[in-house]
Structure formats: structure tokens, C-alpha cells
Write a protein that holds these residues in place. Structure first.
Motif, PDB file in Angstrom:
ATOM      1  N   CYS A 162       0.926  -1.135  -0.126  1.00  0.00           N
ATOM      2  CA  CYS A 162       0.149   0.055  -0.002  1.00  0.00           C
ATOM      3  C   CYS A 162       0.825   1.273  -0.076  1.00  0.00           C
ATOM      4  CB  CYS A 162      -1.036  -0.159   1.174  1.00  0.00           C
ATOM      5  SG  CYS A 162      -2.370  -1.061   0.974  1.00  0.00           S
ATOM      6  N   LEU A 163       1.976   1.234   0.934  1.00  0.00           N
ATOM      7  CA  LEU A 163       2.786   2.443   0.941  1.00  0.00           C
ATOM      8  C   LEU A 163       3.546   2.742  -0.289  1.00  0.00           C
ATOM      9  CD1 LEU A 163       3.971   2.286   4.662  1.00  0.00           C
ATOM     10  CD2 LEU A 163       2.544   3.959   3.790  1.00  0.00           C
ATOM     11  N   ALA A 164       3.802   1.463  -1.145  1.00  0.00           N
ATOM     12  CA  ALA A 164       4.444   1.709  -2.279  1.00  0.00           C
ATOM     13  C   ALA A 164       3.706   2.233  -3.427  1.00  0.00           C
ATOM     14  CB  ALA A 164       5.152   0.254  -2.825  1.00  0.00           C
ATOM     15  N   ALA A 165       2.326   1.924  -3.211  1.00  0.00           N
ATOM     16  CA  ALA A 165       1.527   2.510  -4.067  1.00  0.00           C
ATOM     17  C   ALA A 165       1.109   3.799  -3.884  1.00  0.00           C
ATOM     18  CB  ALA A 165       0.010   1.453  -3.975  1.00  0.00           C
ATOM     19  N   VAL A 166       1.160   4.390  -2.699  1.00  0.00           N
ATOM     20  CA  VAL A 166       1.062   5.567  -2.274  1.00  0.00           C
ATOM     21  C   VAL A 166       2.135   6.486  -3.051  1.00  0.00           C
ATOM     22  CG1 VAL A 166       1.162   7.429  -0.484  1.00  0.00           C
ATOM     23  CG2 VAL A 166      -0.193   5.502  -0.089  1.00  0.00           C
ATOM     24  N   GLU A 167       3.103   5.893  -2.934  1.00  0.00           N
ATOM     25  CA  GLU A 167       4.512   6.786  -3.415  1.00  0.00           C
ATOM     26  C   GLU A 167       4.416   6.604  -5.081  1.00  0.00           C
ATOM     27  OE1 GLU A 167       9.334   6.357  -3.979  1.00  0.00           O
ATOM     28  OE2 GLU A 167       8.373   5.349  -2.185  1.00  0.00           O
ATOM     29  N   ARG A 168       3.894   5.661  -5.610  1.00  0.00           N
ATOM     30  CA  ARG A 168       4.143   5.222  -7.001  1.00  0.00           C
ATOM     31  C   ARG A 168       3.068   6.197  -7.659  1.00  0.00           C
ATOM     32  NH1 ARG A 168       3.302   0.314  -6.866  1.00  0.00           N
ATOM     33  NH2 ARG A 168       1.172   0.215  -7.567  1.00  0.00           N
ATOM     34  N   GLU A 169       1.722   6.096  -6.957  1.00  0.00           N
ATOM     35  CA  GLU A 169       0.786   6.860  -7.659  1.00  0.00           C
ATOM     36  C   GLU A 169       0.441   8.154  -7.205  1.00  0.00           C
ATOM     37  OE1 GLU A 169      -0.586   5.312 -10.171  1.00  0.00           O
ATOM     38  OE2 GLU A 169       0.156   3.276 -10.065  1.00  0.00           O
ATOM     39  N   ARG A 170       1.136   8.643  -6.417  1.00  0.00           N
ATOM     40  CA  ARG A 170       0.774   9.968  -5.722  1.00  0.00           C
ATOM     41  C   ARG A 170      -0.341  10.134  -4.942  1.00  0.00           C
ATOM     42  NH1 ARG A 170       5.076  10.877  -3.903  1.00  0.00           N
ATOM     43  NH2 ARG A 170       4.688  13.042  -3.429  1.00  0.00           N
ATOM     44  N   VAL A 171      -0.765   9.107  -4.211  1.00  0.00           N
ATOM     45  CA  VAL A 171      -2.257   8.890  -3.491  1.00  0.00           C
ATOM     46  C   VAL A 171      -2.221  10.202  -2.527  1.00  0.00           C
ATOM     47  CG1 VAL A 171      -3.390   7.748  -1.918  1.00  0.00           C
ATOM     48  CG2 VAL A 171      -2.316   6.393  -3.887  1.00  0.00           C
ATOM     49  N   GLU A 177      -8.563   0.552   8.396  1.00  0.00           N
ATOM     50  CA  GLU A 177      -8.930   0.457   9.804  1.00  0.00           C
ATOM     51  C   GLU A 177      -8.065   0.494  10.862  1.00  0.00           C
ATOM     52  OE1 GLU A 177      -9.958  -3.880   9.080  1.00  0.00           O
ATOM     53  OE2 GLU A 177     -12.253  -3.292   8.504  1.00  0.00           O
ATOM     54  N   PRO A 178      -8.303   0.475  11.936  1.00  0.00           N
ATOM     55  CA  PRO A 178      -7.372   0.683  13.020  1.00  0.00           C
ATOM     56  C   PRO A 178      -5.831  -0.276  13.200  1.00  0.00           C
ATOM     57  CG  PRO A 178      -9.258   1.061  14.015  1.00  0.00           C
ATOM     58  CD  PRO A 178      -9.512   0.559  12.692  1.00  0.00           C
ATOM     59  N   ALA A 179      -6.072  -1.478  12.950  1.00  0.00           N
ATOM     60  CA  ALA A 179      -5.034  -2.434  12.773  1.00  0.00           C
ATOM     61  C   ALA A 179      -4.269  -1.882  11.719  1.00  0.00           C
ATOM     62  CB  ALA A 179      -5.674  -3.858  12.889  1.00  0.00           C
ATOM     63  N   ALA A 180      -4.737  -1.733  10.402  1.00  0.00           N
ATOM     64  CA  ALA A 180      -3.919  -1.537   9.136  1.00  0.00           C
ATOM     65  C   ALA A 180      -2.999  -0.213   9.494  1.00  0.00           C
ATOM     66  CB  ALA A 180      -4.737  -1.471   8.066  1.00  0.00           C
ATOM     67  N   ALA A 181      -3.878   0.802  10.096  1.00  0.00           N
ATOM     68  CA  ALA A 181      -2.945   2.023  10.343  1.00  0.00           C
ATOM     69  C   ALA A 181      -1.996   1.945  11.365  1.00  0.00           C
ATOM     70  CB  ALA A 181      -4.118   3.143  11.051  1.00  0.00           C
ATOM     71  N   ARG A 182      -1.961   0.914  12.314  1.00  0.00           N
ATOM     72  CA  ARG A 182      -0.722   0.631  13.204  1.00  0.00           C
ATOM     73  C   ARG A 182       0.200   0.178  12.319  1.00  0.00           C
ATOM     74  NH1 ARG A 182      -4.930   0.519  17.270  1.00  0.00           N
ATOM     75  NH2 ARG A 182      -5.543  -1.440  16.326  1.00  0.00           N
ATOM     76  N   LEU A 183      -0.012  -0.651  11.507  1.00  0.00           N
ATOM     77  CA  LEU A 183       1.067  -1.358  10.510  1.00  0.00           C
ATOM     78  C   LEU A 183       1.782  -0.485  10.003  1.00  0.00           C
ATOM     79  CD1 LEU A 183      -0.849  -4.622   9.588  1.00  0.00           C
ATOM     80  CD2 LEU A 183       1.180  -4.540  11.192  1.00  0.00           C
ATOM     81  N   ASP A 186       3.870   1.476  12.034  1.00  0.00           N
ATOM     82  CA  ASP A 186       4.992   0.934  12.707  1.00  0.00           C
ATOM     83  C   ASP A 186       6.135   0.482  11.770  1.00  0.00           C
ATOM     84  OD1 ASP A 186       3.840   0.960  15.153  1.00  0.00           O
ATOM     85  OD2 ASP A 186       2.874  -0.794  15.222  1.00  0.00           O
ATOM     86  N   LEU A 187       6.037   0.643  10.443  1.00  0.00           N
ATOM     87  CA  LEU A 187       6.977   0.317   9.763  1.00  0.00           C
ATOM     88  C   LEU A 187       8.363   1.014  10.031  1.00  0.00           C
ATOM     89  CD1 LEU A 187       5.576  -0.133   6.176  1.00  0.00           C
ATOM     90  CD2 LEU A 187       6.643  -1.889   7.355  1.00  0.00           C
ATOM     91  N   PRO A 188       9.512   0.216   9.818  1.00  0.00           N
ATOM     92  CA  PRO A 188      10.769   1.191  10.188  1.00  0.00           C
ATOM     93  C   PRO A 188      10.890   2.387   9.179  1.00  0.00           C
ATOM     94  CG  PRO A 188      11.074  -1.220  10.076  1.00  0.00           C
ATOM     95  CD  PRO A 188       9.657  -0.912   9.533  1.00  0.00           C
ATOM     96  N   PRO A 189      11.606   3.366   9.621  1.00  0.00           N
ATOM     97  CA  PRO A 189      11.718   4.675   8.627  1.00  0.00           C
ATOM     98  C   PRO A 189      12.600   4.147   7.428  1.00  0.00           C
ATOM     99  CG  PRO A 189      12.049   5.219  10.914  1.00  0.00           C
ATOM    100  CD  PRO A 189      11.743   3.798  11.044  1.00  0.00           C
ATOM    101  N   ARG A 190      13.433   3.325   7.528  1.00  0.00           N
ATOM    102  CA  ARG A 190      14.357   2.899   6.194  1.00  0.00           C
ATOM    103  C   ARG A 190      13.657   2.358   5.369  1.00  0.00           C
ATOM    104  NH1 ARG A 190      15.266  -1.071  10.214  1.00  0.00           N
ATOM    105  NH2 ARG A 190      15.190  -3.100   9.410  1.00  0.00           N
TER     106      ARG A 190
END
Length: 334
Positions: A162-171, A177-183, A186-190
Motif C-alpha cells: 500500500c505504501l509503495a502504491a502511495v509513492e508510485r501513484e501519488r495518492v 482500519e485501526p489495525a492497518a493504520a498501526r502497521l 510501525d514500519l521502520p523509517p528505512r
């Protein structure tokens, strides 16, 4: 499909090694309703179900590419007729179908799009299943398309993809959902992708703890909107102009000024303002009954027409809702 007596099915022939066409054939063999199955393949894959076939139960199978637009203009439907059914199973094993009409859902998608100032420049990421009310029309897919925006679909809800799609598609906007938001958080900054295009993240589908809510803005660089959405019609959201305290701690106010909400105890008596209780809802967009589910309808509505949402909540002094959980004597709408 049994409850809705669906006559058609559209989907991939297989997904992640699971034979979905075979599943459809099993359903057609058990019930007399399903008679048309249209399947498609992922790019680069050959279909074992190519061409037209008929199984022993009389169900017909077509490649989706064989479909074309009808020769004439489709007949217009009355705006108050059912447009589609949304599944509403909650935490129970028995699924239910919530009928939504053309006018009620068009209002929801457009009003929610206006509330978050969607424009043709926005890009919406459907990180949740596209058939869920949250991703489909809060404002979601329909709201984005209604203003000429772009919708991005992903293979699954995993944070990396999902985050790769945000970057690629400029979302610019998505729903979690709350659980997904926490994931995501919690991803490492690197390994975190560039999410600077995001301007709004909606979070709903369950109570959101304040600690997580406070992390969204600093970590993702965007505004948070809390949402309570139900397949049955009630939709509450925080507003862009709401104070931070409201956004961090509540699920907002009803989208429609015609919505009526009550918070009651187990006996159906209204609790004092600020006290927790069971959420009831009634309004122009609230369903009047599930499809072909008389027993469920008998326990899901009060005599004066309020829908028992299954949500536990309390009301704030400014009319907002704070969701605290759900109860099990009626199906949960979370």
C-alpha cells in the motif's frame, strides 16, 4: 449468493492458487440461481477456462472479454429503487444483505466527497476491500470517480504494498482500519515509502486509541479523519474544521442532517448525555430491512423504526460519537 439468489458472478478465474471458477461451479451445482459466470485472468496468465462452456448444472461460463456494451441506452431506474446490496456480516457467521438505493448512496458518496473537498486532482487508494461500504462510498471509490478523480486498487492490504502504491501513484487520500493504520505507522523509517502526497487518512471500522490517532499526522504528514460507517446507512465523520481534540477522540457527527441517533441501555431507555450505551440510528438513508431476512429484521429494529447498530458508543456535548466497542445480541455494524 443463496440469500440474494444471484444469477451472475464476475471475478478472476483463480487467485493466489485458489480456483474461483471451480468455486462458482460448486455453488451452481447446489442452487438453481447462478447461471452466468464471467471470469478474467491476470495479465500474462493463460486461462484454463477460455471460451464459452456449459457445466452439467446448466451454468454458462464466458471470458469477461466477450462482453460488450448493450446496443441501446440502458433503461433508467427509479432513484428510490435498490441499486445494490452491501454485505453486512459483522462478527456473526450468518451474512446479511443491506439494500442501498440509487438516491441514498449517490447522496452519501457526493456529500462525503464534498465534506473532504475531493477534486479531480485527488487520487484515492482502495486499501480496504472495494466491496466494503468504507472503501466504496465514504467517499471512497464512488465519491472519487464522481468528481473525476483517480482510484488506485491494490492486490491486498499489506502495509508495504500500500505504501509503495502511495509513492508510485501519488495518492492523496485513503481509508484504513485501526489495525492497518498501526502497521503503516510501525514500519521502520528505512523501508517507509515517500507518502508526502497524502493529505487525508480516514480511519474507521473500530475504536481508535488516542495514542495511534496522535501518531498519524506526524508520521504520515497528513490530516486524520475518524469515521463510523455502516453498510446499513449511518455514516458519521469528523470534519476538517473540527478541533484536534475532536478529531483525535471521536468518530464525528452524522453526514446527513436527517439522521437521528440515540444511545440507550439494554432496556431501550436513553442514557444520560456522555454515558455509554447501545447506538440506535434512524434516517432517510438507513435501511428499512435486510433482504430476505425476516428473523434478523425482527431483532434488528425497534418498534418505532430505529436500527439497532450493534455499536456501543457515547455522545459528546457537541453531538459527536465516541465508539467504545460492540455488543453481540444484534449483528455488529462495525
Amino acid at each position: 449468493m443463496r440469500v440474494g439468489q444471484a444469477v451472475g458472478y464476475v471475478g478472476p478465474a483463480a487467485h493466489r492458487g485458489f480456483d474461483l471458477t471451480g468455486m462458482a461451479a460448486d455453488i451452481a451445482a447446489q442452487d438453481p440461481f447462478l447461471r452466468r459466470v464471467f471470469t478474467f485472468e491476470a495479465p500474462g496468465r493463460s486461462s484454463p477456462y477460455g471460451g464459452f462452456t456449459v457445466d452439467p448444472a446448466g451454468c454458462q461460463y464466458y471470458p469477461l472479454s466477450s462482453l460488450d456494451s448493450p446496443p441501446g441506452r440502458p433503461l433508467a431506474q427509479s432513484a428510490d429503487q435498490v441499486a445494490f446490496f452491501l454485505p453486512s456480516g459483522g462478527t456473526t457467521a450468518e451474512p446479511a444483505l443491506a439494500p442501498r438505493t440509487h438516491n441514498d448512496y449517490a447522496y452519501q458518496a457526493r456529500a462525503a466527497a464534498e465534506l473532504v473537498s475531493l477534486t479531480a486532482n485527488d487520487v484515492y487508494l482502495a486499501a480496504l476491500p472495494a466491496g466494503s461500504d468504507f472503501a466504496f462510498g465514504c467517499p471512497g471509490i464512488l465519491g472519487t470517480l464522481s468528481v473525476g478523480g483517480t482510484v488506485v486498487l491494490v492486490e491486498g492490504p499489506g502495509a508495504d504494498g500500500c505504501l509503495a502504491a502511495v509513492e508510485r501513484e501519488r495518492v492523496t487520500i485513503t481509508s484504513l482500519e485501526p489495525a492497518a493504520a498501526r502497521l503503516w505507522l510501525d514500519l521502520p523509517p528505512r523501508v517507509r515509502a515517500d507518502v508526502s502526497s497524502l493529505r487525508l487518512v480516514q480511519i474507521g471500522g473500530g475504536p481508535l486509541d488516542r495514542a495511534t490517532a496522535e501518531r498519524v499526522g506526524p508520521a504520515l504528514g497528513c490530516r486524520l479523519q475518524q469515521v463510523l460507517g455502516t453498510a446499513e446507512g449511518l455514516l458519521t465523520l469528523t470534519r476538517p474544521a473540527d478541533p484536534d481534540e475532536t478529531v483525535l477522540t471521536t468518530q464525528g457527527r452524522p453526514l446527513s442532517p436527517g439522521d437521528e441517533i440515540r444511545v440507550v441501555d439494554a432496556d431501550g431507555v436513553d442514557v444520560p448525555e456522555g454515558e455509554p450505551g447501545r447506538l440506535l440510528a434512524r434516517g432517510p438513508r438507513t435501511l428499512r430491512g435486510y433482504y430476505r431476512a425476516p428473523d434478523r429484521n425482527a431483532r434488528s429494529f425497534t418498534p418505532d423504526g430505529y436500527f439497532r447498530t450493534g455499536v456501543l458508543a457515547r455522545r459528546t456535548l457537541d453531538g459527536g460519537l465516541v465508539v467504545t466497542g460492540h455488543h453481540t445480541d444484534v449483528p455488529s455494524a462495525l
